[in-house]
Design a protein around this motif. Structure first.
Motif, mmCIF file in Angstrom:
data_model
loop_
_atom_site.group_PDB
_atom_site.id
_atom_site.type_symbol
_atom_site.label_atom_id
_atom_site.label_comp_id
_atom_site.label_asym_id
_atom_site.label_seq_id
_atom_site.Cartn_x
_atom_site.Cartn_y
_atom_site.Cartn_z
ATOM 1 N N VAL A 21 -4.898 73.216 56.013
ATOM 2 C CA VAL A 21 -5.586 72.006 56.311
ATOM 3 C C VAL A 21 -6.810 72.356 57.046
ATOM 4 O O VAL A 21 -8.001 71.716 57.292
ATOM 5 N N ASP A 22 -6.994 73.721 57.675
ATOM 6 C CA ASP A 22 -8.127 74.236 58.469
ATOM 7 C C ASP A 22 -9.336 74.655 57.676
ATOM 8 O O ASP A 22 -10.331 74.783 58.323
ATOM 9 N N PHE A 23 -9.108 74.899 56.312
ATOM 10 C CA PHE A 23 -10.208 75.620 55.437
ATOM 11 C C PHE A 23 -11.179 74.674 55.018
ATOM 12 O O PHE A 23 -11.943 75.162 53.963
ATOM 13 N N GLY A 24 -11.287 73.246 55.316
ATOM 14 C CA GLY A 24 -12.342 72.563 54.749
ATOM 15 C C GLY A 24 -12.680 72.019 53.478
ATOM 16 O O GLY A 24 -13.328 71.337 53.183
ATOM 17 N N ASN A 25 -11.480 72.294 52.703
ATOM 18 C CA ASN A 25 -11.506 71.802 51.231
ATOM 19 C C ASN A 25 -10.994 70.429 51.369
ATOM 20 O O ASN A 25 -9.945 70.314 51.799
ATOM 21 N N PRO A 26 -11.718 69.573 50.821
ATOM 22 C CA PRO A 26 -11.290 67.849 50.840
ATOM 23 C C PRO A 26 -9.743 67.748 50.277
ATOM 24 O O PRO A 26 -9.202 66.924 50.826
ATOM 25 N N GLN A 27 -9.380 68.656 49.427
ATOM 26 C CA GLN A 27 -8.242 68.634 48.642
ATOM 27 C C GLN A 27 -7.020 69.045 49.774
ATOM 28 O O GLN A 27 -5.790 68.346 49.514
ATOM 29 N N PHE A 28 -7.229 69.553 50.714
ATOM 30 C CA PHE A 28 -6.457 70.392 51.644
ATOM 31 C C PHE A 28 -6.040 69.206 52.768
ATOM 32 O O PHE A 28 -5.521 69.338 53.739
ATOM 33 N N ALA A 29 -6.972 67.946 52.849
ATOM 34 C CA ALA A 29 -7.164 67.195 54.146
ATOM 35 C C ALA A 29 -5.974 66.577 54.499
ATOM 36 O O ALA A 29 -5.816 66.507 55.581
ATOM 37 N N ASN A 30 -4.950 66.515 53.466
ATOM 38 C CA ASN A 30 -3.716 65.580 53.802
ATOM 39 C C ASN A 30 -2.600 66.406 53.642
ATOM 40 O O ASN A 30 -1.381 65.951 53.517
ATOM 41 N N VAL A 31 -2.584 67.808 53.729
ATOM 42 C CA VAL A 31 -1.529 68.504 53.554
ATOM 43 C C VAL A 31 -0.774 68.811 54.913
ATOM 44 O O VAL A 31 0.128 69.248 54.961
ATOM 45 N N GLY A 32 -1.176 68.186 56.097
ATOM 46 C CA GLY A 32 -0.283 68.331 57.259
ATOM 47 C C GLY A 32 -0.218 69.662 57.805
ATOM 48 O O GLY A 32 -1.330 70.486 57.781
ATOM 49 N N ASP A 33 0.820 69.979 58.263
ATOM 50 C CA ASP A 33 1.161 71.445 59.115
ATOM 51 C C ASP A 33 1.721 72.286 57.999
ATOM 52 O O ASP A 33 2.228 73.421 58.479
ATOM 53 N N VAL A 34 1.574 72.069 56.778
ATOM 54 C CA VAL A 34 2.140 73.209 55.903
ATOM 55 C C VAL A 34 1.503 74.765 56.220
ATOM 56 O O VAL A 34 0.391 74.918 56.303
ATOM 57 N N ILE A 35 2.423 75.616 56.432
ATOM 58 C CA ILE A 35 2.176 76.772 56.588
ATOM 59 C C ILE A 35 2.475 77.862 55.467
ATOM 60 O O ILE A 35 3.624 77.770 54.958
ATOM 61 N N THR A 36 1.887 78.465 55.146
ATOM 62 C CA THR A 36 2.012 79.448 53.720
ATOM 63 C C THR A 36 2.140 81.022 54.219
ATOM 64 O O THR A 36 1.159 81.380 55.082
ATOM 65 N N GLU A 37 3.038 81.613 53.883
ATOM 66 C CA GLU A 37 3.300 83.108 54.064
ATOM 67 C C GLU A 37 3.219 83.594 52.845
ATOM 68 O O GLU A 37 3.751 83.529 51.951
#
Length: 401
Positions: free
Chosen positions: A173-189
Motif C-alpha cells: 500500500v505504500d508504493f504509490g500505485n493506485p491499484q494498491f490503494a485498497n490492499v490494506g495491511d497486506v505484507i509480502t515476504e
C-alpha cells in the motif's frame, strides 16, 4: 457451476533498471534516489480464477511467464541499484548509512538505512527454520513513519545462491500505485535460495492479512517458484485461501451460485485454491497445469471432490497453455501433447505436474509417496491448510524485523 465467478488477484511485481552510465558525479543521495526509484516501480495484474468460460478457470496461469520473471527480479534489481550506487566498490569495507528525505519516484520522501558488511543476526522467516545472519541490509521507510515499507537482507551482492540467500519484506500500500490503494495491511515476504536436491534457484512468496476485497481477494497465500530442468522449465506451485462470504460481497450478483457451490463443498466458508504447473521457458512457453479447490485439509482431483459426471466442470485438470494463453483443459494425462511438460513423467532435476501437485497443500516434514529422492516437504514449500490458517492469529515471522 459454469456460472460461478471467482476473482484471483495475484502479485505481479515488475522492476525496471535504468541506464547507470554517466552517473558517477552525482551526489550519493541523488544517485540513490534515481537508482532505487526506478527499481521500485511496483505493479500487479488481476485475472479471473473461475467464470463462465473455460479459459478463465485458469486465471492464475495466464501471463505467468511475465509474472514469474517480474517477481524473480525484485531482489536482484534492488541489489543492482546498491551496486551501481557504489556500495560494493570496496567489497570488504563495513559501512552504515542513514539517509533522510530521499525522494523515490512513486513512493515519496523516504529514510534509507543501508548496512554493508555489518551483519544483522537472528533474522527469522516463514521460509526457513531457525534464524539466519545476513551481511547486508536495506530498509526503506516513509519519512516520519514508524513502520518500514520494505526491508531487504542478503549475503552476497553477486549471487543469492550458495549462502543464506536473500530475504525481503514489503508493504504494498505504500508504493504509490493506485491499484494498491485498497490492499490494506497486506505484507509480502519473499525468500530466495537454492535447493540442494535440484541445485537450482527457488523463490517463495508468502502473504498474510489480505483485505479480501476486489483489490485483493485472498486472505493468505503462498507461491513457490523453482527453476528446474537446467533452467529450461519453471515449476510453479501455489495455494491461496478465499472466503465465500467475501466473494459474495465482491460479486453480489453471483451470491446464489456461490451459495450453491458452498453447499456442494460441505458448507465451510473458507475455500482453498490449489495449483501446480510446469512451464517451458522457451517460446511458445508451453505449460501443463493441474488445479483444484477444497474446503478442508485434503486436496482432491476435482473441485471439492465433486463427481465430474454429476457436476460438469468439476474436473479442471489437465489444462494446457502456450504463448497465446489458454489452449484447452479437462484433459486426461494421455491427451496432453507430447511436446508439453508431462503430467506424469519428471526428470533427474524436475518434477512432473502430478509430482508438483502432490507436493502442494501439504505440511512441512511430510513424506510424499513416490518422492523419496526429493525428501520431505521443506519449510519454504509448506502450503497446508493448517499453515495458512495459523496466520489468523499469528504473524509466524512474516513481519518486519
Amino acid at each position: 457451476m459454469k456460472k460461478f465467478i471467482f476473482l484471483l488477484l495475484f502479485l505481479g511485481i515488475s522492476f525496471q533498471v535504468s541506464d547507470y552510465h554517466y552517473q558517477t558525479r552525482k551526489s550519493e543521495k541523488t544517485l540513490l534516489s534515481e537508482l532505487l526509484g526506478t527499481s521500485i516501480h511496483l505493479g500487479f495484474g488481476s485475472e479471473k480464477l473461475w467464470s463462465a468460460t473455460s479459459a478463465d478457470n485458469w486465471g492464475f496461469v495466464r501471463q505467468s511467464a511475465t509474472w514469474a520473471r517480474g517477481n524473480s527480479g525484485i531482489i536482484d534489481n534492488l541489489i543492482l541499484a546498491l551496486k551501481n550506487a557504489g556500495y560494493f566498490n570496496n567489497p570488504s569495507a563495513s559501512r552504515t548509512d542513514v539517509l533522510s528525505n530521499v525522494n523515490l519516484s512513486g513512493f515519496g520522501s523516504a529514510t534509507l538505512t543501508i548496512k554493508i558488511n555489518t551483519p544483522t543476526a537472528n533474522v527469522a522467516s516463514t521460509a526457513y527454520a531457525g534464524n539466519k545472519t545476513f551481511n547486508h541490509f536495506l530498509e526503506i521507510k516513509k519519512t516520519g513513519a514508524s513502520t518500514p515499507s520494505l526491508q531487504l537482507f542478503f549475503d552476497d551482492p553477486n549471487t543469492t545462491l550458495g549462502n543464506d540467500g536473500a530475504l525481503i519484506y514489503y508493504r504494498l500500500v505504500d508504493f504509490g500505485n493506485p491499484q494498491f490503494a485498497n490492499v490494506g495491511d497486506v505484507i509480502t515476504e519473499s525468500y530466495t535460495g537454492n535447493d540442494s536436491i535440484y541445485g537450482t534457484k527457488f523463490q517463495t512468496y508468502t502473504w498474510r492479512n489480505g483485505p479480501e476485497n476486489s483489490s485483493w481477494i485472498s486472505k493468505h497465500g503462498r507461491v513457490v517458484l523453482t527453476e528446474v530442468d537446467s533452467g529450461r522449465q519453471l515449476c510453479f506451485r501455489s495455494v491461496v485461501r478465499l472466503s465465500f462470504t467475501k466473494l459474495k460481497e465482491i460479486n453480489p450478483s453471483n451470491a446464489t451460485a456461490l451459495d450453491q457451490l458452498k453447499t456442494a463443498c460441505g458448507g465451510n466458508d473458507q475455500i482453498y485454491y490449489v495449483l501446480a504447473y510446469m512451464q517451458k521457458f522457451d517460446s511458445p512457453f508451453q505449460t501443463t497445469a493441474k488445479a483444484s479447490f477444497t474446503t478442508n485439509a485434503t486436496r482432491y482431483e476435482t473441485i471439492c471432490n465433486l463427481s465430474a459426471s454429476s457436476f460438469p466442470g468439476a474436473k479442471l485438470s489437465y489444462g494446457i497453455f502456450n504463448i497465446n494463453g489458454y489452449v484447452t483443459d479437462q484433459l486426461n494425462a494421455n491427451q496432453v501433447p507430447a511436446d508439453y511438460p508431462s503430467p506424469t513423467v519428471g526428470g533427474s532435476d524436475f518434477m512432473s505436474v502430478d509430482e508438483a501437485f502432490n507436493r502442494t497443500y501439504v505440511a512441512a516434514g511430510a513424506s510424499i509417496s513416490g518422492q523419496t529422492t526429493l525428501g520431505v516437504v521443506k519449510q519454504y514449500e509448506e502450503t497446508s491448510k493448517t499453515y495458512l490458517d495459523a496466520f489468523d492469529g499469528s504473524a509466524q515471522n512474516l513481519t518486519f524485523k
